[in-house]
Design a protein around this motif. Structure first.
Motif, mmCIF file in Angstrom:
data_model
loop_
_atom_site.group_PDB
_atom_site.id
_atom_site.type_symbol
_atom_site.label_atom_id
_atom_site.label_comp_id
_atom_site.label_asym_id
_atom_site.label_seq_id
_atom_site.Cartn_x
_atom_site.Cartn_y
_atom_site.Cartn_z
ATOM 1 N N PHE A 149 0.838 -1.193 0.000
ATOM 2 C CA PHE A 149 0.000 0.000 0.000
ATOM 3 C C PHE A 149 0.877 1.248 0.000
ATOM 4 O O PHE A 149 0.914 2.023 0.949
ATOM 5 N N ASP A 150 1.591 1.406 -1.109
ATOM 6 C CA ASP A 150 2.522 2.519 -1.272
ATOM 7 C C ASP A 150 1.830 3.661 -2.005
ATOM 8 O O ASP A 150 0.594 3.711 -2.110
ATOM 9 N N GLU A 151 2.611 4.586 -2.546
ATOM 10 C CA GLU A 151 2.045 5.733 -3.264
ATOM 11 C C GLU A 151 1.255 5.316 -4.487
ATOM 12 O O GLU A 151 0.299 5.991 -4.885
ATOM 13 N N THR A 152 1.628 4.197 -5.095
ATOM 14 C CA THR A 152 0.883 3.713 -6.268
ATOM 15 C C THR A 152 -0.547 3.361 -5.873
ATOM 16 O O THR A 152 -1.515 3.707 -6.571
ATOM 17 N N PHE A 153 -0.688 2.650 -4.751
ATOM 18 C CA PHE A 153 -2.036 2.325 -4.272
ATOM 19 C C PHE A 153 -2.780 3.588 -3.882
ATOM 20 O O PHE A 153 -3.952 3.757 -4.237
ATOM 21 N N LYS A 154 -2.121 4.465 -3.151
ATOM 22 C CA LYS A 154 -2.772 5.689 -2.702
ATOM 23 C C LYS A 154 -3.286 6.497 -3.886
ATOM 24 O O LYS A 154 -4.419 7.005 -3.862
ATOM 25 N N THR A 155 -2.477 6.608 -4.928
ATOM 26 C CA THR A 155 -2.892 7.370 -6.112
ATOM 27 C C THR A 155 -4.116 6.735 -6.760
ATOM 28 O O THR A 155 -5.068 7.428 -7.138
ATOM 29 N N ALA A 156 -4.110 5.396 -6.862
ATOM 30 C CA ALA A 156 -5.236 4.700 -7.488
ATOM 31 C C ALA A 156 -6.499 4.808 -6.633
ATOM 32 O O ALA A 156 -7.610 5.013 -7.162
ATOM 33 N N ALA A 157 -6.344 4.677 -5.312
ATOM 34 C CA ALA A 157 -7.511 4.765 -4.435
ATOM 35 C C ALA A 157 -8.069 6.184 -4.414
ATOM 36 O O ALA A 157 -9.294 6.387 -4.455
ATOM 37 N N ASP A 158 -7.184 7.169 -4.355
ATOM 38 C CA ASP A 158 -7.644 8.570 -4.383
ATOM 39 C C ASP A 158 -8.418 8.855 -5.668
ATOM 40 O O ASP A 158 -9.448 9.546 -5.652
ATOM 41 N N VAL A 179 -15.668 8.371 2.869
ATOM 42 C CA VAL A 179 -14.458 8.245 3.683
ATOM 43 C C VAL A 179 -14.109 6.761 3.747
ATOM 44 O O VAL A 179 -14.985 5.926 3.995
ATOM 45 N N VAL A 180 -12.852 6.448 3.515
ATOM 46 C CA VAL A 180 -12.396 5.055 3.433
ATOM 47 C C VAL A 180 -11.141 4.884 4.266
ATOM 48 O O VAL A 180 -10.263 5.757 4.265
ATOM 49 N N THR A 181 -11.048 3.754 4.965
ATOM 50 C CA THR A 181 -9.791 3.365 5.607
ATOM 51 C C THR A 181 -9.425 1.954 5.182
ATOM 52 O O THR A 181 -10.300 1.096 4.985
ATOM 53 N N VAL A 182 -8.142 1.725 5.037
ATOM 54 C CA VAL A 182 -7.580 0.384 4.880
ATOM 55 C C VAL A 182 -6.602 0.210 6.036
ATOM 56 O O VAL A 182 -5.761 1.079 6.279
ATOM 57 N N GLU A 241 -15.166 -2.022 -6.417
ATOM 58 C CA GLU A 241 -13.926 -1.603 -7.077
ATOM 59 C C GLU A 241 -12.810 -1.395 -6.064
ATOM 60 O O GLU A 241 -11.648 -1.741 -6.320
ATOM 61 N N LEU A 242 -13.149 -0.830 -4.927
ATOM 62 C CA LEU A 242 -12.139 -0.609 -3.897
ATOM 63 C C LEU A 242 -11.582 -1.938 -3.389
ATOM 64 O O LEU A 242 -10.366 -2.108 -3.244
ATOM 65 N N GLU A 243 -12.464 -2.890 -3.115
ATOM 66 C CA GLU A 243 -12.004 -4.191 -2.625
ATOM 67 C C GLU A 243 -11.084 -4.859 -3.637
ATOM 68 O O GLU A 243 -10.030 -5.410 -3.276
ATOM 69 N N ALA A 244 -11.461 -4.815 -4.917
ATOM 70 C CA ALA A 244 -10.612 -5.400 -5.952
ATOM 71 C C ALA A 244 -9.254 -4.696 -6.020
ATOM 72 O O ALA A 244 -8.209 -5.331 -6.215
ATOM 73 N N LEU A 245 -9.275 -3.372 -5.851
ATOM 74 C CA LEU A 245 -8.035 -2.607 -5.890
ATOM 75 C C LEU A 245 -7.127 -3.002 -4.723
ATOM 76 O O LEU A 245 -5.893 -3.148 -4.903
ATOM 77 N N VAL A 246 -7.703 -3.186 -3.559
ATOM 78 C CA VAL A 246 -6.918 -3.586 -2.386
ATOM 79 C C VAL A 246 -6.220 -4.912 -2.645
ATOM 80 O O VAL A 246 -5.014 -5.064 -2.391
ATOM 81 N N TYR A 247 -6.945 -5.894 -3.158
ATOM 82 C CA TYR A 247 -6.343 -7.226 -3.352
ATOM 83 C C TYR A 247 -5.413 -7.257 -4.559
ATOM 84 O O TYR A 247 -4.471 -8.066 -4.584
ATOM 85 N N LYS A 248 -5.627 -6.396 -5.503
ATOM 86 C CA LYS A 248 -4.664 -6.276 -6.610
ATOM 87 C C LYS A 248 -3.306 -5.832 -6.073
ATOM 88 O O LYS A 248 -2.257 -6.371 -6.466
ATOM 89 N N HIS A 249 -3.303 -4.898 -5.160
ATOM 90 C CA HIS A 249 -2.040 -4.384 -4.611
ATOM 91 C C HIS A 249 -1.475 -5.312 -3.538
ATOM 92 O O HIS A 249 -0.262 -5.353 -3.341
ATOM 93 N N LEU A 250 -2.352 -6.060 -2.847
ATOM 94 C CA LEU A 250 -1.840 -6.993 -1.864
ATOM 95 C C LEU A 250 -1.063 -8.114 -2.537
ATOM 96 O O LEU A 250 -0.048 -8.571 -2.056
#
Length: 402
Positions: free
Chosen positions: A3-12, A32-35, A393-402
């Motif tokens: 969960f680096d800047e790449t994830f943050k940019t995509a989530a934002d 508002v979202v938290t991981v 979409e958020l859940e998929a994004l989280v597991y893509k980066h995990l």
């Protein structure tokens, strides 16, 4: 780092896309979202406004009505009583709260259109309440009995704040024979109050919020919480247009007769993230205080409804809830969450748990990967496509980066 800047940019960008634009048929007003992992929040995102038409942006400390995400917190209070030897999940609940032993089962309507009730064949247990097999429903999703009692006989609704909202409705079936989502956790709250000799709000503050540092969560909003409140919005089922509904606030003060353990809390997404993180740390708070034992969580995570069909929830009132997509998988029910029995398309593993709140609040807890997410929205009806699919979409994004 996953969960680096790449994830943050995509989530934002995802949150900005969901809340940006002027199309009232698709826009989500604010999110508002938290991981979180076991060590702390690895991402916090906020986008949009607290109320359509206002310029004040939504922020991580904004106040949300938690609706049914309240249920898991009530369940933790019950599990603490089990650990202390004060509650047996398989004894009749009436041993702790005699009132619940007086509830009867709906049998039929008489010629005058009044309900005819009968005695239940089995006793309600706390485990049934925690797993939604006791026989209760909600007035906005059950058409044959609860909706008629609400519309034709004046039984109170979910936002009434009245004690009779919990105690007035009958059972739909004999306890333990079926699964049906409903006011079970509101009854569980009354049992907790009876055992502790305290209001549910006081119980939660002492045994959950204080050790976890959840300082902005309560049934009764403080002036500071009210000042940061996110407005509930509604998307019209007829026109698809979104509008603010600032009047939709659960009863407060003297108008609130009881604390509803199934839906009544207000709080911040950051506070709920602390609650999720407690499970990732096997019952420990960030401070090191123990909220639950690991073995208690392990037992609570087991499927409580094996052998009992768990049908999809069928919405009745399109202003409150609409059908949501299902892949047809059988899910289980833990205490007190839905449990995945096979991996989700997003990559979330079997054994993880999740649930939601009426205004399209969503969370999941993945103990295998030490990962949790809370997605805060205040949009009706539940299942609103833009908001609902945004979480997917958020859940998929989280597991893509995990």
């Amino acid at each position: 780092m996953p969960f680096d800047e790449t994830f943050k940019t995509a989530a934002d960008k995802l949150l900005a896309d969901l809340t940006g634009g002027d199309d009232l048929k698709t826009v989500v007003p604010g999110l508002v979202v938290t991981v979180t992992d076991a060590n702390g929040d690895v991402y916090t995102g906020a986008a949009g406004v607290r109320k359509l038409g206002d310029t004040e942006t939504i922020t991580p400390d904004s106040t949300f009505c938690f609706f049914s995400t309240t249920k898991a917190i009530t369940a933790v209070c019950a599990l603490q009583l089990v650990e202390e030897g004060l509650l047996d999940l398989d004894k009749p609940a009436a041993e702790y709260l005699p009132l619940i032993g007086t509830v009867k089962v709906f049998d039929k309507w008489d010629e005058a259109g009044k309900p005819v009730l009968r005695e239940p064949k089995t006793a309600i247990t706390p485990r049934m309440l925690l797993s939604h097999t006791a026989g209760f429903s909600y007035e906005f999703q059950e058409p044959q009995v609860y909706s008629r009692l609400h519309k034709e006989h004046g039984y109170p609704g979910i936002d009434s704040g009245l004690m009779t909202y919990i105690t007035g409705y009958p059972l739909l079936f004999d306890p333990g024979s079926e699964w049906h989502y409903g006011i079970n956790m509101d009854w569980m709250g009354l049992i907790i109050e009876a055992i502790r000799g305290m209001s549910l709000d006081a119980v939660m503050k002492k045994y959950v919020f204080a050790p976890l540092g959840m300082n902005s969560t309560s049934f009764q909003m403080t002036p500071e919480m009210k000042a940061r409140l996110v407005t509930v919005h509604r998307r019209s089922p007829e026109t698809g247009l979104l509008s603010a509904d600032p009047s939709y606030v659960l009863k407060q003060g003297d108008a609130l007769e009881t604390h509803n353990g199934g839906h009544g809390l207000y709080g911040t997404v950051g506070d709920y993230s602390k609650f999720i993180r407690m499970f990732l740390n096997d019952g420990l708070a960030d401070s090191g205080a123990r909220v639950l034992k690991k073995e208690t969580i392990d037992k609570a995570w087991e499927d409580q409804v094996e052998g009992i069909p768990m049908p999809d929830i069928t919405p009745l009132d399109p202003n409150m809830s609409i059908p949501t997509p299902s892949d047809g998988s059988r899910n289980g029910w833990a205490i007190s969450f839905m449990k995945l029995l096979k991996p989700a398309p997003s990559g979330r593993p079997a054994g993880s748990v999740n649930w939601s709140g009426l205004t399209n609040l969503f969370y999941f807890i993945d103990r295998e990967n030490k990962l949790g997410v809370f997605y805060g929205a205040q949009v009706l009806p539940f299942g609103d496509p833009s908001t609902y699919f945004g979480f997917g979409e958020l859940e998929a994004l989280v597991y893509k980066h995990l």
